[in-house]
Design a protein around this motif. Structure first.
Motif, PDB file in Angstrom:
ATOM      1  N   GLY A  49       0.939  -1.421   0.019  1.00  0.00           N
ATOM      2  CA  GLY A  49      -0.054   0.057  -0.084  1.00  0.00           C
ATOM      3  C   GLY A  49       0.920   1.355  -0.076  1.00  0.00           C
ATOM      4  N   GLN A  50       2.230   1.195  -0.088  1.00  0.00           N
ATOM      5  CA  GLN A  50       3.142   2.196   0.023  1.00  0.00           C
ATOM      6  C   GLN A  50       3.003   3.326   1.032  1.00  0.00           C
ATOM      7  OE1 GLN A  50       5.690   2.358  -2.534  1.00  0.00           O
ATOM      8  NE2 GLN A  50       4.968   0.267  -2.878  1.00  0.00           N
ATOM      9  N   PHE A  51       2.637   2.915   2.275  1.00  0.00           N
ATOM     10  CA  PHE A  51       2.589   3.516   3.261  1.00  0.00           C
ATOM     11  C   PHE A  51       3.716   4.246   3.978  1.00  0.00           C
ATOM     12  CE2 PHE A  51      -1.422   1.258   3.324  1.00  0.00           C
ATOM     13  CZ  PHE A  51      -2.386   2.257   3.581  1.00  0.00           C
ATOM     14  N   ALA A  52       3.938   5.119   4.487  1.00  0.00           N
ATOM     15  CA  ALA A  52       5.189   5.719   4.979  1.00  0.00           C
ATOM     16  C   ALA A  52       5.508   5.264   6.228  1.00  0.00           C
ATOM     17  CB  ALA A  52       5.141   7.254   4.842  1.00  0.00           C
ATOM     18  N   TYR A  53       4.404   4.802   7.170  1.00  0.00           N
ATOM     19  CA  TYR A  53       4.407   4.323   8.472  1.00  0.00           C
ATOM     20  C   TYR A  53       3.552   2.866   8.549  1.00  0.00           C
ATOM     21  CZ  TYR A  53       6.215   8.948   9.218  1.00  0.00           C
ATOM     22  OH  TYR A  53       6.785  10.108   9.235  1.00  0.00           O
ATOM     23  N   ILE A  54       4.423   1.691   9.236  1.00  0.00           N
ATOM     24  CA  ILE A  54       3.796   0.651   9.505  1.00  0.00           C
ATOM     25  C   ILE A  54       4.279   0.144  10.992  1.00  0.00           C
ATOM     26  CG2 ILE A  54       3.448  -1.635   8.763  1.00  0.00           C
ATOM     27  CD1 ILE A  54       4.385  -0.740   5.701  1.00  0.00           C
ATOM     28  N   PHE A  55       3.191   0.046  11.774  1.00  0.00           N
ATOM     29  CA  PHE A  55       3.469  -0.490  13.158  1.00  0.00           C
ATOM     30  C   PHE A  55       2.605  -1.440  13.329  1.00  0.00           C
ATOM     31  CE2 PHE A  55       4.418   4.174  13.166  1.00  0.00           C
ATOM     32  CZ  PHE A  55       5.348   4.106  13.924  1.00  0.00           C
ATOM     33  N   VAL A  56       3.114  -2.529  13.887  1.00  0.00           N
ATOM     34  CA  VAL A  56       2.419  -3.731  14.436  1.00  0.00           C
ATOM     35  C   VAL A  56       2.306  -3.594  15.881  1.00  0.00           C
ATOM     36  CG1 VAL A  56       2.414  -6.291  14.764  1.00  0.00           C
ATOM     37  CG2 VAL A  56       3.453  -5.135  12.602  1.00  0.00           C
ATOM     38  N   PHE A  57       1.054  -4.002  16.563  1.00  0.00           N
ATOM     39  CA  PHE A  57       0.799  -3.834  17.813  1.00  0.00           C
ATOM     40  C   PHE A  57       0.410  -5.184  18.304  1.00  0.00           C
ATOM     41  CE2 PHE A  57      -0.150   0.068  15.892  1.00  0.00           C
ATOM     42  CZ  PHE A  57       0.409   1.007  16.462  1.00  0.00           C
ATOM     43  N   SER A  58       0.740  -5.497  19.503  1.00  0.00           N
ATOM     44  CA  SER A  58       0.200  -6.723  20.088  1.00  0.00           C
ATOM     45  C   SER A  58      -0.022  -6.356  21.668  1.00  0.00           C
ATOM     46  CB  SER A  58       1.304  -7.756  19.844  1.00  0.00           C
ATOM     47  OG  SER A  58       2.603  -7.349  20.407  1.00  0.00           O
ATOM     48  N   GLY A  96      -1.244   1.046   8.901  1.00  0.00           N
ATOM     49  CA  GLY A  96      -0.303   1.540   7.747  1.00  0.00           C
ATOM     50  C   GLY A  96      -0.975   3.018   7.680  1.00  0.00           C
ATOM     51  N   THR A  97      -0.056   3.920   7.660  1.00  0.00           N
ATOM     52  CA  THR A  97      -0.568   5.208   7.575  1.00  0.00           C
ATOM     53  C   THR A  97       0.496   6.323   6.848  1.00  0.00           C
ATOM     54  OG1 THR A  97      -1.491   7.210   8.876  1.00  0.00           O
ATOM     55  CG2 THR A  97       0.329   5.922   9.755  1.00  0.00           C
ATOM     56  N   ASN A  98       0.162   7.318   6.360  1.00  0.00           N
ATOM     57  CA  ASN A  98       1.292   8.198   5.766  1.00  0.00           C
ATOM     58  C   ASN A  98       1.556   9.466   6.749  1.00  0.00           C
ATOM     59  OD1 ASN A  98       1.931   6.944   3.356  1.00  0.00           O
ATOM     60  ND2 ASN A  98      -0.025   7.559   2.381  1.00  0.00           N
ATOM     61  N   PHE A  99       0.905   9.232   7.805  1.00  0.00           N
ATOM     62  CA  PHE A  99       0.874  10.303   8.828  1.00  0.00           C
ATOM     63  C   PHE A  99       1.606   9.701  10.004  1.00  0.00           C
ATOM     64  CE2 PHE A  99      -2.734  11.078   6.256  1.00  0.00           C
ATOM     65  CZ  PHE A  99      -2.800  12.077   6.073  1.00  0.00           C
ATOM     66  N   GLU A 100       2.376  10.741  10.455  1.00  0.00           N
ATOM     67  CA  GLU A 100       3.624  10.441  11.591  1.00  0.00           C
ATOM     68  C   GLU A 100       2.765  10.242  12.886  1.00  0.00           C
ATOM     69  OE1 GLU A 100       7.782  11.600  13.317  1.00  0.00           O
ATOM     70  OE2 GLU A 100       6.927  12.932  12.001  1.00  0.00           O
ATOM     71  N   PHE A 101       3.121   9.139  13.587  1.00  0.00           N
ATOM     72  CA  PHE A 101       2.841   8.922  15.026  1.00  0.00           C
ATOM     73  C   PHE A 101       3.614   9.977  15.810  1.00  0.00           C
ATOM     74  CE2 PHE A 101       0.573   5.107  13.310  1.00  0.00           C
ATOM     75  CZ  PHE A 101      -0.118   4.610  14.207  1.00  0.00           C
ATOM     76  N   THR A 102       2.833  10.653  16.808  1.00  0.00           N
ATOM     77  CA  THR A 102       3.809  11.624  17.538  1.00  0.00           C
ATOM     78  C   THR A 102       4.222  10.974  18.492  1.00  0.00           C
ATOM     79  OG1 THR A 102       1.963  12.058  18.956  1.00  0.00           O
ATOM     80  CG2 THR A 102       2.116  13.367  16.884  1.00  0.00           C
ATOM     81  N   PRO A 103       5.463  11.446  19.296  1.00  0.00           N
ATOM     82  CA  PRO A 103       6.222  10.618  20.555  1.00  0.00           C
ATOM     83  C   PRO A 103       5.087  10.350  21.527  1.00  0.00           C
ATOM     84  CG  PRO A 103       7.574  12.524  19.788  1.00  0.00           C
ATOM     85  CD  PRO A 103       6.110  12.523  18.959  1.00  0.00           C
ATOM     86  N   GLU A 104       3.917  11.409  21.484  1.00  0.00           N
ATOM     87  CA  GLU A 104       2.865  11.122  22.656  1.00  0.00           C
ATOM     88  C   GLU A 104       2.008  10.057  22.269  1.00  0.00           C
ATOM     89  OE1 GLU A 104       4.522  15.074  22.678  1.00  0.00           O
ATOM     90  OE2 GLU A 104       3.526  14.307  21.168  1.00  0.00           O
ATOM     91  N   ASN A 105       1.661   9.883  21.093  1.00  0.00           N
ATOM     92  CA  ASN A 105       0.912   8.669  20.458  1.00  0.00           C
ATOM     93  C   ASN A 105       1.748   7.511  20.850  1.00  0.00           C
ATOM     94  OD1 ASN A 105       0.384  10.256  17.215  1.00  0.00           O
ATOM     95  ND2 ASN A 105      -1.115  10.033  18.867  1.00  0.00           N
ATOM     96  N   LEU A 106       3.216   7.373  20.612  1.00  0.00           N
ATOM     97  CA  LEU A 106       3.840   5.965  20.684  1.00  0.00           C
ATOM     98  C   LEU A 106       4.024   5.966  22.237  1.00  0.00           C
ATOM     99  CD1 LEU A 106       6.503   6.361  17.730  1.00  0.00           C
ATOM    100  CD2 LEU A 106       4.478   4.907  18.165  1.00  0.00           C
ATOM    101  N   ASP A 107       4.296   6.930  22.986  1.00  0.00           N
ATOM    102  CA  ASP A 107       4.263   6.521  24.404  1.00  0.00           C
ATOM    103  C   ASP A 107       3.118   6.020  24.907  1.00  0.00           C
ATOM    104  OD1 ASP A 107       6.870   7.703  24.345  1.00  0.00           O
ATOM    105  OD2 ASP A 107       6.317   9.487  25.197  1.00  0.00           O
ATOM    106  N   ALA A 108       1.836   6.790  24.606  1.00  0.00           N
ATOM    107  CA  ALA A 108       0.525   6.137  25.019  1.00  0.00           C
ATOM    108  C   ALA A 108       0.394   4.616  24.532  1.00  0.00           C
ATOM    109  CB  ALA A 108      -0.655   7.110  24.665  1.00  0.00           C
ATOM    110  N   LEU A 109       0.735   4.305  23.378  1.00  0.00           N
ATOM    111  CA  LEU A 109       0.434   2.937  23.010  1.00  0.00           C
ATOM    112  C   LEU A 109       1.289   2.145  23.714  1.00  0.00           C
ATOM    113  CD1 LEU A 109      -0.049   3.857  19.263  1.00  0.00           C
ATOM    114  CD2 LEU A 109      -1.770   3.101  20.734  1.00  0.00           C
ATOM    115  N   ARG A 110       2.553   2.269  23.898  1.00  0.00           N
ATOM    116  CA  ARG A 110       3.614   1.547  24.355  1.00  0.00           C
ATOM    117  C   ARG A 110       3.364   1.189  26.090  1.00  0.00           C
ATOM    118  NH1 ARG A 110       7.954   4.612  21.374  1.00  0.00           N
ATOM    119  NH2 ARG A 110       8.505   3.019  19.841  1.00  0.00           N
TER     120      ARG A 110
END
Length: 123
Positions: A49-58, A96-110
Motif C-alpha cells: 500500500g506504499q504507506f510511510a509508516y507501518i506499525f504492528v501492535f500486540s 499503515g498510514t502516511n501520517f507520523e505517530f507523534t512521540p505522545e502517540n507512541l508513548d501512550a500506545l507503548r
C-alpha cells in the motif's frame, strides 16, 4: 553455397544455445522463496500500500485484541490512519498510514501494547 553457409550458421547457433543450457542448469539453482506465514503476507499487503509508516501492535500479555483495546489503539493513533489489519487470530494489529505517530502517540500506545516499527525506521 550461400544457402549452405546460412543453414550451417543457424545450425551452429542452435548447438551453442543447447550446449549452454545444461551448463547453467548444472550451476547454482535459483533459490525458491520460502512460503510466507499469514502474518508476513499481511505485512506485505500493507507494505504494498506504499504507506510511510507501518506499525504492528500486540498486547503485552499476548492475548487477543478486544473492543477496548481497538478503541484505545485508534484513540491514540493519528486519526488519518486508514489501514488496520488484525492478524494472527486477533493477537496482532497492523497499522499503515502516511501520517507520523507523534512521540505522545507512541508513548501512550507503548504503555498498553508492544509496538514494532515495520516501515519508518523509527523505534
Amino acid at each position: 553455397m550461400l544457402l549452405l553457409m546460412l543453414a550451417a550458421s543457424l545450425f551452429c547457433g542452435c548447438a551453442r544455445t543447447a550446449k549452454e543450457e545444461p551448463d547453467t542448469a548444472q550451476g547454482a539453482t535459483t533459490p525458491r522463496p520460502s512460503p510466507k506465514t499469514p502474518f508476513e503476507q499481511d505485512v506485505q499487503y500493507v507494505r504494498d500500500g506504499q504507506f510511510a509508516y507501518i506499525f504492528v501492535f500486540s498486547r503485552k500479555d499476548g492475548g487477543v485484541f478486544d473492543k477496548d483495546d481497538v478503541d484505545y489503539l485508534k484513540a491514540n493513533s493519528p486519526s488519518q490512519t486508514n489501514q488496520w489489519i488484525k492478524t494472527e487470530e486477533g493477537r496482532r494489529v497492523i497499522a499503515g498510514t502516511n501520517f507520523e505517530f507523534t512521540p505522545e502517540n507512541l508513548d501512550a500506545l507503548r504503555k498498553r501494547f508492544n509496538v514494532e516499527d515495520y516501515g519508518s525506521g523509527k523505534q
